[in-house]
Scaffold this motif. Structure first.
Motif, mmCIF file in Angstrom:
data_model
loop_
_atom_site.group_PDB
_atom_site.id
_atom_site.type_symbol
_atom_site.label_atom_id
_atom_site.label_comp_id
_atom_site.label_asym_id
_atom_site.label_seq_id
_atom_site.Cartn_x
_atom_site.Cartn_y
_atom_site.Cartn_z
ATOM 1 N N ASP A 140 0.830 -1.203 0.000
ATOM 2 C CA ASP A 140 0.000 0.000 0.000
ATOM 3 C C ASP A 140 0.866 1.255 0.000
ATOM 4 O O ASP A 140 0.604 2.198 -0.748
ATOM 5 C CB ASP A 140 -0.937 -0.014 1.211
ATOM 6 C CG ASP A 140 -2.005 1.053 1.108
ATOM 7 O OD1 ASP A 140 -2.667 1.138 0.055
ATOM 8 O OD2 ASP A 140 -2.176 1.811 2.081
ATOM 9 N N GLN A 149 2.635 1.726 -3.497
ATOM 10 C CA GLN A 149 1.759 2.091 -4.611
ATOM 11 C C GLN A 149 1.286 3.536 -4.489
ATOM 12 O O GLN A 149 1.017 4.199 -5.471
ATOM 13 C CB GLN A 149 0.580 1.131 -4.764
ATOM 14 C CG GLN A 149 -0.594 1.384 -3.874
ATOM 15 C CD GLN A 149 -1.820 0.591 -4.287
ATOM 16 O OE1 GLN A 149 -1.900 0.075 -5.392
ATOM 17 N NE2 GLN A 149 -2.773 0.487 -3.389
ATOM 18 N N GLU A 200 -5.851 -0.699 -20.998
ATOM 19 C CA GLU A 200 -6.420 -1.882 -20.349
ATOM 20 C C GLU A 200 -7.126 -2.719 -21.391
ATOM 21 O O GLU A 200 -7.683 -2.175 -22.353
ATOM 22 C CB GLU A 200 -7.440 -1.484 -19.272
ATOM 23 C CG GLU A 200 -6.870 -0.639 -18.162
ATOM 24 C CD GLU A 200 -7.939 -0.157 -17.177
ATOM 25 O OE1 GLU A 200 -9.062 -0.719 -17.174
ATOM 26 O OE2 GLU A 200 -7.651 0.785 -16.433
ATOM 27 N N ALA A 242 -4.303 3.766 -10.831
ATOM 28 C CA ALA A 242 -3.839 2.385 -10.876
ATOM 29 C C ALA A 242 -3.739 1.811 -9.468
ATOM 30 O O ALA A 242 -3.429 0.641 -9.296
ATOM 31 C CB ALA A 242 -2.480 2.311 -11.568
ATOM 32 N N GLU A 243 -4.013 2.636 -8.453
ATOM 33 C CA GLU A 243 -3.947 2.159 -7.077
ATOM 34 C C GLU A 243 -5.088 1.187 -6.798
ATOM 35 O O GLU A 243 -6.214 1.393 -7.226
ATOM 36 C CB GLU A 243 -4.036 3.326 -6.089
ATOM 37 C CG GLU A 243 -2.778 4.137 -6.016
ATOM 38 C CD GLU A 243 -2.852 5.207 -4.943
ATOM 39 O OE1 GLU A 243 -3.674 5.099 -4.004
ATOM 40 O OE2 GLU A 243 -2.074 6.168 -5.051
ATOM 41 N N MET A 244 -4.758 0.122 -6.074
ATOM 42 C CA MET A 244 -5.746 -0.894 -5.709
ATOM 43 C C MET A 244 -5.993 -0.866 -4.215
ATOM 44 O O MET A 244 -5.105 -0.506 -3.444
ATOM 45 C CB MET A 244 -5.212 -2.291 -6.066
ATOM 46 C CG MET A 244 -5.083 -2.539 -7.518
ATOM 47 S SD MET A 244 -4.466 -4.211 -7.760
ATOM 48 C CE MET A 244 -3.089 -3.848 -8.826
ATOM 49 N N LEU A 245 -7.173 -1.297 -3.837
ATOM 50 C CA LEU A 245 -7.474 -1.503 -2.429
ATOM 51 C C LEU A 245 -6.692 -2.743 -2.011
ATOM 52 O O LEU A 245 -6.854 -3.808 -2.600
ATOM 53 C CB LEU A 245 -8.976 -1.714 -2.235
ATOM 54 C CG LEU A 245 -9.441 -2.018 -0.824
ATOM 55 C CD1 LEU A 245 -9.107 -0.858 0.118
ATOM 56 C CD2 LEU A 245 -10.916 -2.315 -0.800
ATOM 57 N N VAL A 246 -5.827 -2.593 -1.045
ATOM 58 C CA VAL A 246 -4.957 -3.686 -0.634
ATOM 59 C C VAL A 246 -5.573 -4.358 0.585
ATOM 60 O O VAL A 246 -5.584 -3.812 1.677
ATOM 61 C CB VAL A 246 -3.542 -3.160 -0.306
ATOM 62 C CG1 VAL A 246 -2.632 -4.278 0.136
ATOM 63 C CG2 VAL A 246 -2.952 -2.461 -1.524
#
Length: 152
Positions: A10, A13, A91, A143-147
């Motif tokens: 987290d 990123q 994508e 591009a950040e993801m929920l970690v």
């Protein structure tokens, strides 16, 4: 992956240029531990790369376009490989529903979309049809993801 690995992921990123000390503090571990885990996360491809976030307008990619693509099986793998190699394609998702794929393009303008569809997409053997959707304004793009872990 444990909680510390997730905290490290987290942190990096959100800021790929964060210092080892800042990453260690975010994860609540010593700097040497954070460095070891960061190397492991990079070597096992959990962390796939270090990237800069660019302003699409300033780099000539101000138009976001989503293209629904209908494909037949014959030639599909080749088409996917070709599309994935193109820098305009941000994508490419194999999707459920009435269409086969959802592709996100980032290009300069409508003429660039037309040229891409005409010269790259439509000549592909598997492509049976396309439907384009243009973003009028982008409110969020990340591009950040929920970690999280699957069991949380």
């Amino acid at each position: 992956m444990d909680k510390v690995d997730l905290l490290i992921c987290d942190a990096v990123q959100r800021d790929g240029r964060a210092s080892s000390t800042a990453i260690a503090e975010a994860a609540g571990v010593p700097t040497s531990t954070a460095n070891d885990r960061l190397r492991r996360l990079a070597s096992n491809d959990t962390i796939r790369g270090w990237h800069a976030e660019l302003d699409p307008e300033r780099v000539g990619a101000g138009l976001a376009c989503f293209v629904l693509i209908d494909m037949k099986y014959d030639g599909e793998e080749e088409a996917v490989d070709i599309l994935c190699e193109r820098p305009e394609v941000m994508e490419l998702h194999h999707i459920s529903g009435s269409h086969s794929y959802l592709m996100k393009l980032r290009v300069r303008d409508m003429n660039a979309v037309q040229a891409f569809l005409t010269k790259v997409v439509k000549p592909l053997k598997a492509v049976q049809g396309t439907e384009s959707i243009f973003a009028l304004k982008t409110h969020k793009e990340s591009a950040e993801m929920l970690v999280t872990k699957a069991d949380e």
